[in-house]
Motif scaffolding. Structure first.
Motif, PDB file in Angstrom:
ATOM      1  N   THR A  72      56.421  12.106 111.785  1.00  0.00           N
ATOM      2  CA  THR A  72      55.325  12.635 112.439  1.00  0.00           C
ATOM      3  C   THR A  72      55.559  12.860 113.891  1.00  0.00           C
ATOM      4  OG1 THR A  72      53.957  10.554 112.547  1.00  0.00           O
ATOM      5  CG2 THR A  72      53.715  11.959 110.743  1.00  0.00           C
ATOM      6  N   GLU A  73      54.605  13.524 114.675  1.00  0.00           N
ATOM      7  CA  GLU A  73      54.681  13.886 116.004  1.00  0.00           C
ATOM      8  C   GLU A  73      54.478  12.526 116.799  1.00  0.00           C
ATOM      9  OE1 GLU A  73      51.991  16.734 117.438  1.00  0.00           O
ATOM     10  OE2 GLU A  73      52.952  18.341 116.119  1.00  0.00           O
ATOM     11  N   ASP A  74      53.723  11.577 116.371  1.00  0.00           N
ATOM     12  CA  ASP A  74      53.682  10.296 117.163  1.00  0.00           C
ATOM     13  C   ASP A  74      54.901   9.317 116.657  1.00  0.00           C
ATOM     14  OD1 ASP A  74      53.051   9.756 114.754  1.00  0.00           O
ATOM     15  OD2 ASP A  74      50.837   8.976 115.275  1.00  0.00           O
ATOM     16  N   GLY A  75      55.659   9.574 115.930  1.00  0.00           N
ATOM     17  CA  GLY A  75      56.760   8.719 115.804  1.00  0.00           C
ATOM     18  C   GLY A  75      56.923   8.024 114.330  1.00  0.00           C
TER      19      GLY A  75
END
Length: 240
Positions: A72-75
Motif C-alpha cells: 500500500t501507499e503507506d508501505g
C-alpha cells in the motif's frame, strides 16, 4: 529465484481435474502435457513472481500454499488472496503484461509452469482448454466480488466465519477433512485479507471457541459446529 525444474505430465497428476479441462481426448491431453513443460520448487517465504515483473506464464499449484499481496501507499503489505494446490495463479499479469502483485509461498511448494503464449496457441486448437481458461478468469472475478462484499458489508464475526467456510470447502474438494484444517497463514495475514486488525482476528477466534463453534490450537482449527458458522454468515440481522 533459482528453482529446480522437473518434467511433469498432466496425465499422471492427481490434481488434473482441479486445474485442467476434463473430457480431453488422448491426443489433446498429450498436447497439454507438452504445454506444461516444467515443475518449479518454491521454498517457504520465497517469491514466485513480483509486482512489476514481466508476465510470461501462468502457474498451477501442485503442492503448498501461496499468498498474493500488494504494498500500500503507506508501505504495508495488503494480502489480496490465498491460493492452494489445484488452483492457478498469475492471471493478474495478463492485462498489462506484467504482474501487479507479489506471490509468496507460505510453505514449501511446487508449481507447474505454463507459458502463456503456448496456452494462447493451444487454446485456439483445443476448445476445451480455451473454455477452461475463461472459467478460471470468471472464477477470479467472482472471487474478487465476494471479497468486496466481505469487506464492505460484513462484521468481524461474519468475515472470519465466511473465510473459514470457504477455506474448508476448497480443502475438501482436494480430499481433506470437512471439519479440520491447518492454517498456513498467520492471524496477521488473515486480518490483512479480511480488513481486520490482528487483535480483532484473535478475539473473534476466541469467541468462536467460547461458543463451541470451533476448537483452535495454534494453527490447527477443528470446526465443531459448521451450521453455526453458516448461520453467522447468512443472518442479515447481525449486520450493523
Amino acid at each position: 529465484m533459482k528453482a529446480d525444474t522437473l518434467k511433469v505430465a498432466c496425465s499422471n497428476c492427481n490434481l488434473r481435474e482441479l486445474c485442467m479441462p476434463v473430457g480431453l481426448s488422448a491426443t489433446e491431453l498429450q498436447r497439454i502435457d507438452d504445454l506444461v513443460a516444467v515443475r518449479r520448487r518454491v521454498k517457504r517465504g520465497a517469491t514466485l513472481f513480483s509486482n512489476g515483473e514481466k508476465f510470461t506464464s501462468l502457474y498451477a499449484i501442485r503442492t503448498g500454499f501461496f499468498k498474493t499481496c500488494v504494498v500500500t501507499e503507506d508501505g504495508r503489505d495488503q494480502v489480496t488472496g490465498f491460493q492452494m494446490a489445484g488452483e492457478i495463479i498469475g492471471l493478474d499479469g495478463i492485462v498489462h503484461e506484467h504482474h501487479t502483485c507479489d506471490a509468496i509461498a507460505l510453505e514449501d511448494a511446487e508449481v507447474c509452469v505454463m507459458p502463456f503464449h503456448r496456452i494462447e496457441e493451444l487454446s485456439r486448437e483445443v476448445g476445451a482448454l480455451q473454455h477452461h481458461v475463461h472459467k478460471i478468469m470468471s472464477r477470479e472475478i467472482v472471487r474478487e466480488n465476494g471479497v468486496m462484499l466481505l469487506l464492505g458489508s460484513m462484521r468481524a464475526e461474519e468475515r472470519l466465519a465466511a473465510f473459514l467456510l470457504n477455506l474448508v470447502q476448497r480443502l475438501h474438494a482436494r480430499g481433506f477433512s470437512q471439519s479440520e484444517l491447518v492454517l498456513r497463514m498467520t492471524r496477521e495475514e488473515i486480518g490483512s485479507y479480511l480488513g481486520l486488525k490482528l487483535e480483532t482476528v484473535s478475539r473473534t477466534f476466541s469467541k468462536f471457541v467460547e461458543e463451541g463453534i470451533c476448537d483452535v490450537r495454534q494453527r490447527h482449527v477443528r470446526i465443531l459446529n459448521p451450521e453455526a458458522l453458516k448461520a453467522i454468515v447468512n443472518n442479515p440481522s447481525c449486520r450493523d
